[in-house]
Design an enzyme around this catalytic site. Structure first.
Site, PDB file in Angstrom:
ATOM      1  N   LYS A   1     101.250  41.371 -27.228  1.00  0.00           N
ATOM      2  CA  LYS A   1     101.114  42.183 -26.018  1.00  0.00           C
ATOM      3  C   LYS A   1     101.483  43.641 -26.302  1.00  0.00           C
ATOM      4  CE  LYS A   1      99.694  38.483 -24.273  1.00  0.00           C
ATOM      5  NZ  LYS A   1     100.365  37.367 -23.652  1.00  0.00           N
TER       6      LYS A   1
HETATM    7  C1  LIG Z   1     100.251  35.953 -23.160  1.00  0.00           C
HETATM    8  C2  LIG Z   1      99.758  35.462 -21.872  1.00  0.00           C
HETATM    9  C3  LIG Z   1     100.461  34.537 -21.091  1.00  0.00           C
HETATM   10  C4  LIG Z   1     101.677  33.809 -21.576  1.00  0.00           C
HETATM   11  O1  LIG Z   1     102.673  34.566 -22.087  1.00  0.00           O
HETATM   12  P1  LIG Z   1     103.663  33.958 -23.182  1.00  0.00           P
HETATM   13  O2  LIG Z   1     104.718  35.006 -23.282  1.00  0.00           O
HETATM   14  O3  LIG Z   1     102.883  33.771 -24.438  1.00  0.00           O
HETATM   15  O4  LIG Z   1     104.199  32.681 -22.659  1.00  0.00           O
HETATM   16  C5  LIG Z   1      99.959  34.209 -19.859  1.00  0.00           C
HETATM   17  N1  LIG Z   1      98.829  34.730 -19.387  1.00  0.00           N
HETATM   18  C6  LIG Z   1      98.123  35.606 -20.097  1.00  0.00           C
HETATM   19  C7  LIG Z   1      96.879  36.171 -19.514  1.00  0.00           C
HETATM   20  C8  LIG Z   1      98.539  35.995 -21.364  1.00  0.00           C
HETATM   21  O5  LIG Z   1      97.804  36.842 -22.080  1.00  0.00           O
END
Ligand SMILES: *Cc1c(COP(=O)(O)O)cnc(C)c1O
Length: 386
Positions: free
Chosen positions: A193
């Site tokens: 992210k």
């Molecule tokens: C990354 C992501 C998640 C989950 O996040 P984590 O920290 O990996 O549990 C949920 N929704 C979307 C759209 C994502 O890109």
């Protein structure tokens, strides 16, 4: 600087589709936390939450150890459970729908707008029924959904909104930062992210939510009082963020706007390069040319029908370029087919999901990398007859 680049280093030959930027200040900060005698949830978690709160316009924020658990806790805080329906998109990371199942509710998918690749608000409106409790839109690739339309539907129909803003830190809607207004908003700090805490997430709470409840769901339902008192009155989990992770996340938050500005610059370069190579005219769909709203979490193209994506990815890989698929449509996974979903249910999500390809985009990329990727993609597609 280390002499031998790590795998995936921007200076190494292979260009991954993403790579976190962790600076020396953060590394030194982590070392300090490790030496401090307190390494799990503590002062840095509090400091990270305060910094996040400032980032989101003073709203209340709690941090967790993943974006997934953050969303699950938000649904529990809203009291969503068996018999309830949650409207969401089939084109997302599977966590978005899995958390709905985890709390015992039913995901109701609505097709995407093929241009924005986000939930189509008109179809959301039509899908609201007796059992609908929550709208769960996803800001895919950091491009905000039509929040005016979605909040309008929610307020008319008495629904809550949980924005899956996992990919949207620093994105904005009509000049306001995503998460700084609205109902519940959930962010992820996974390494892919725009800001990371290694693993982690945070929930921005609306004014009517009790942050103490979020804290109890986060840690075994525990409530403490006095110097030695403790009670448990709900089933909480184990979702607290360590101070080591919080220190990483805090360091990232200081730079996320700078990271996003760099991403925007690279996205602009992609448009210029791909346009010059006439990829749109050759049937490759580019993302929305959004200059202001998106944090450019990803730069994704949709390949023309008939092109075998796996071959394109393999050919890019052999040219030293990584790429990714975000995402195969959720409703076609076995678990969801068992719930009754089938091919043909959401044609736009299926077509986009079959052809979508994430190209490298991360703040540490060099300007020349964009041209290299664009030229490689163009050459590879020529080989496929495009
Ligand atoms: C990354 C992501 C998640 C989950 O996040 P984590 O920290 O990996 O549990 C949920 N929704 C979307 C759209 C994502 O890109």
């Amino acid at each position: 600087m280390s002499a031998s680049p790590l795998p995936g280093d921007a200076s190494a030959e292979f260009l991954p589709f993403t790579r976190p930027t962790i600076d020396d200040e953060t590394i030194a900060g982590v070392v300090e936390v490790l030496r401090s005698g307190w390494i799990t949830t503590g002062p840095w978690n509090t400091r990270f939450e305060q910094a996040l709160s400032e980032y989101f316009g003073g709203r209340t924020v709690r941090a967790f150890n993943s974006g997934t658990v953050t969303m699950e806790i938000a649904l529990r805080m809203m009291g969503v459970g068996p018999g309830d329906e949650v409207i969401t998109t089939p084109l997302s990371w599977v966590a978005t729908a899995n958390v709905v199942l985890a709390v015992g509710a039913r995901p109701v998918f609505v097709d995407i707008d093929p241009v924005t690749r986000n939930l189509d608000a008109a179809q959301v409106k039509a899908a609201v029924g007796e059992r609908t409790r929550v709208l769960l839109p996803v800001h895919l690739a950091g491009l905000p959904c039509d929040l005016d339309a979605l909040y309008d539907i929610a307020s008319r129909r008495g629904l809550r909104v949980l924005e899956d803003a996992a990919q949207a830190i620093g994105s904005s809607w009509r000049g306001r930062r995503v998460g700084s207004f609205g109902d519940y908003a959930s962010f992820s700090f996974h390494p892919n992210k725009n800001a990371t805490s290694i693993e982690g997430g945070c929930l921005v709470l609306p004014a009517d939510a009790d942050p103490g409840l979020a804290e109890r769901y986060r840690l075994q339902g525990v409530r403490r009082f006095g110097i030695d008192g403790m009670d448990v009155d709900l089933v909480g989990g184990k979702a607290n963020l360590t101070d080591v992770a919080a220190r990483v996340g805090w360091g990232q938050l200081q730079r996320v706007d700078e990271f996003n500005a760099r991403r925007r610059e690279l996205a602009r370069a992609y448009f210029a390069q791909l346009d010059a190579l006439e990829l749109p005219a050759r049937g490759v769909e580019l993302p929305v040319r959004d200059e202001h709203h998106s944090n450019w979490h990803m730069f994704q193209v949709v390949l023309p029908r008939g092109v075998v994506r796996a071959e394109v990815m393999q050919a890019l890989k052999s040219r030293g370029i990584g790429s990714g698929v975000h995402y195969p449509p959720i409703h076609l996974f076995s678990l969801y087919r068992k719930l009754g979903f089938a091919p043909g249910d959401f044609p736009h999500a299926e077509r986009v999901g079959a052809g979508i390809l994430t190209l490298p985009l991360f703040p540490g990329m060099r300007d020349g990398d964009v041209a290299r990727v664009a030229q490689a993609l163009s050459a590879v597609l020529r080989e496929s007859g495009v």
